[in-house]
Design an enzyme around this catalytic site. Structure first.
Site, short mmCIF file in Angstrom:
data_model
loop_
_atom_site.label_atom_id
_atom_site.label_comp_id
_atom_site.label_asym_id
_atom_site.label_seq_id
_atom_site.Cartn_x
_atom_site.Cartn_y
_atom_site.Cartn_z
N CYS A 27 0.84 -1.21 0.00
CA CYS A 27 0.00 0.00 0.00
C CYS A 27 0.87 1.26 0.00
O CYS A 27 1.67 1.48 0.92
CB CYS A 27 -0.93 -0.02 1.22
SG CYS A 27 -1.87 1.50 1.43
N CYS B 40 0.09 3.57 2.95
CA CYS B 40 0.68 3.07 4.19
C CYS B 40 2.15 3.49 4.30
O CYS B 40 2.62 3.87 5.39
CB CYS B 40 0.57 1.54 4.25
SG CYS B 40 -1.13 0.92 4.17
#
Length: 433
Positions: free
Chosen positions: A31, A34
């Site tokens: 991600c 993230c």
């Protein structure tokens, strides 16, 4: 630094989860958001450690521990949750250090905080733009207030105090009461006029006029779907010089609160980028637009016709009486899918052209090869059929050449036989011929 990498101590996390207050970041290794949050998360852990906060900060790979992520209702990454006993609070605000720390400290404490003195009340009032206060002793209303505070503490603070803590300018007609302080004044909850306490708090937790960004608009939309009778937001899309428009809307929000409070939330948004992506169109700046997030319709107002407070009030008629644009119909949903796909592709090519060529060129190349294979499959089948019949293209050509040679040889043989016959004839027959 008080960061717990849960992927290496899952059992320790489960054992201490009910004893401690945890602020957990559920992430995925692939991600991009993230990875962007990672340095901010390190700063959050360091700051909470320095301030000796009871909140323990951790992170968990939701893809490696999908069972735990599913248990806490994680549906996307990154997801930030504060785990407090049996309760799990979801953080939906901006992913900045200060906002995350403020959320952690607010939710980790008691749902209702007591204000023991007038000095403390005045100090808290200066720090918070919106302040909910229960005034009085033990009562069924306080029990409801505590329940609502436990549910909505993710959004705002809740306090309680006795009547002598309030300044003399605050006059309450009855006790106990629930009061909200905002916009330089205060409003009292009335169960008969305002409905449920939860709905009233959800409606009043915003200032009458406020700057709005993407997170605020999302939060307002959620509130409109669950608590507000109408989720229409009058937004002033402004440039830095649009003071007159903002001033008019601020006057409507404060001076005509009783008329529009239940139907509208007023605010301004700098620029038009977010609204353009929301309505999949182009809105000029400055302008005024009414946005209904419950059905994704919007109603633009003619800025040239709004030159005074009265002209703005006249045009704030019910949304049903004017032409609506957008919506959530099937055509708009298809348009949204196409718009989001186009926006994603364009953003990938703008940020990394080589990566975009690889991501979209490789599938196109595979599809092209598949199409080529499908188109050439018929000729391959014909060749296979000829092979089964004992022929190939070359063998067929050789067969034709042999047939032609046989025909030619046969013709020459006939001519030779005729010549021999003529030679075998007698002179008399030759004379007759």
């Amino acid at each position: 630094m008080q960061i717990l990498f849960v992927f290496s101590s899952l059992f320790r996390f489960k054992d201490s989860r009910m004893e401690d207050v945890w602020l957990v970041d559920f992430y995925a290794p692939w991600c991009g958001y993230c990875k962007k949050l990672e340095p901010i998360w390190q700063e959050v852990g360091a700051e909470l450690t320095r301030s000796q906060s009871p909140v323990r900060v951790g992170k968990m790979d939701g893809t490696a521990y999908s069972g735990v992520a599913s248990e806490f209702g994680v549906r996307g990454y990154p997801t930030i949750k504060l785990l407090k006993g049996e309760l799990a609070y979801n953080y939906k605000g901006p992913r900045t250090k200060d906002d995350i720390i403020e959320f952690a400290n607010r939710v980790a404490g008691p749902a209702v905080r007591s204000l023991p003195s007038r000095q403390m009340f005045e100090h808290v009032l200066k720090r918070h733009s919106v302040l909910f206060l229960y005034v009085g002793g033990e009562s069924p209303l306080k029990e409801k207030y505590t329940e609502v505070a436990s549910e909505l503490i993710v959004y705002t603070y809740f306090f309680s105090a006795s009547e002598d803590v309030l300044p003399e300018s605050v006059a309450l007609h009855e006790l106990p009461s629930v009061v909200v302080f905002k916009d330089g004044t205060y409003f009292t909850y009335d169960e008969y006029e305002d409905g449920s306490l939860s709905s009233w708090v959800n409606r009043e937790r915003f200032q009458s006029y406020l700057p709005i960004d993407g997170f605020t608009l999302y939060e307002l939309g959620e509130t409109g779907n669950t608590a507000l009778p109408c989720s229409c937001f009058l937004l002033c899309l402004t440039a830095s010089c649009s003071f007159r428009l903002k001033g008019l809307i601020q006057r409507v929000a404060t001076e005509h609160r009783d008329q529009f409070n239940r139907d509208f939330q007023f605010g301004h948004m700098e620029g038009n980028d977010y609204i353009n992506s929301l309505i999949m169109g182009e809105v000029s700046v400055p302008s005024i637009i009414i946005l209904n997030t419950s059905n994704e319709q919007y109603f633009p107002l003619q800025r040239q016709q709004i030159h005074s407070l009265d002209s703005l009030l006249i045009r704030l008629c019910p949304c049903d009486s004017r032409q609506a644009f957008g919506g959530d119909g099937i055509f708009q949903r298809i348009k949204r899918v196409a718009y989001d796909a186009r926006s994603t592709i364009m953003s990938v090519f703008r940020s990394s052209p080589l990566l975009g060529c690889f991501l979209f060129g490789l599938p196109l190349g595979v599809i092209s090869l598949m199409c080529y294979g499908i188109c050439t499959a018929e000729s391959d089948d014909d060749t296979e059929l000829m092979k089964r019949d004992g022929f190939t293209d070359e063998e067929e050509e050789e067969g034709e050449e042999e047939e032609q040679q046989r025909l030619t040889a046969g013709a020459e043989g006939e001519e030779d036989e005729d010549a021999e016959k003529i030679e075998q004839k007698s002179p008399t027959e030759k004379k007759v011929d």
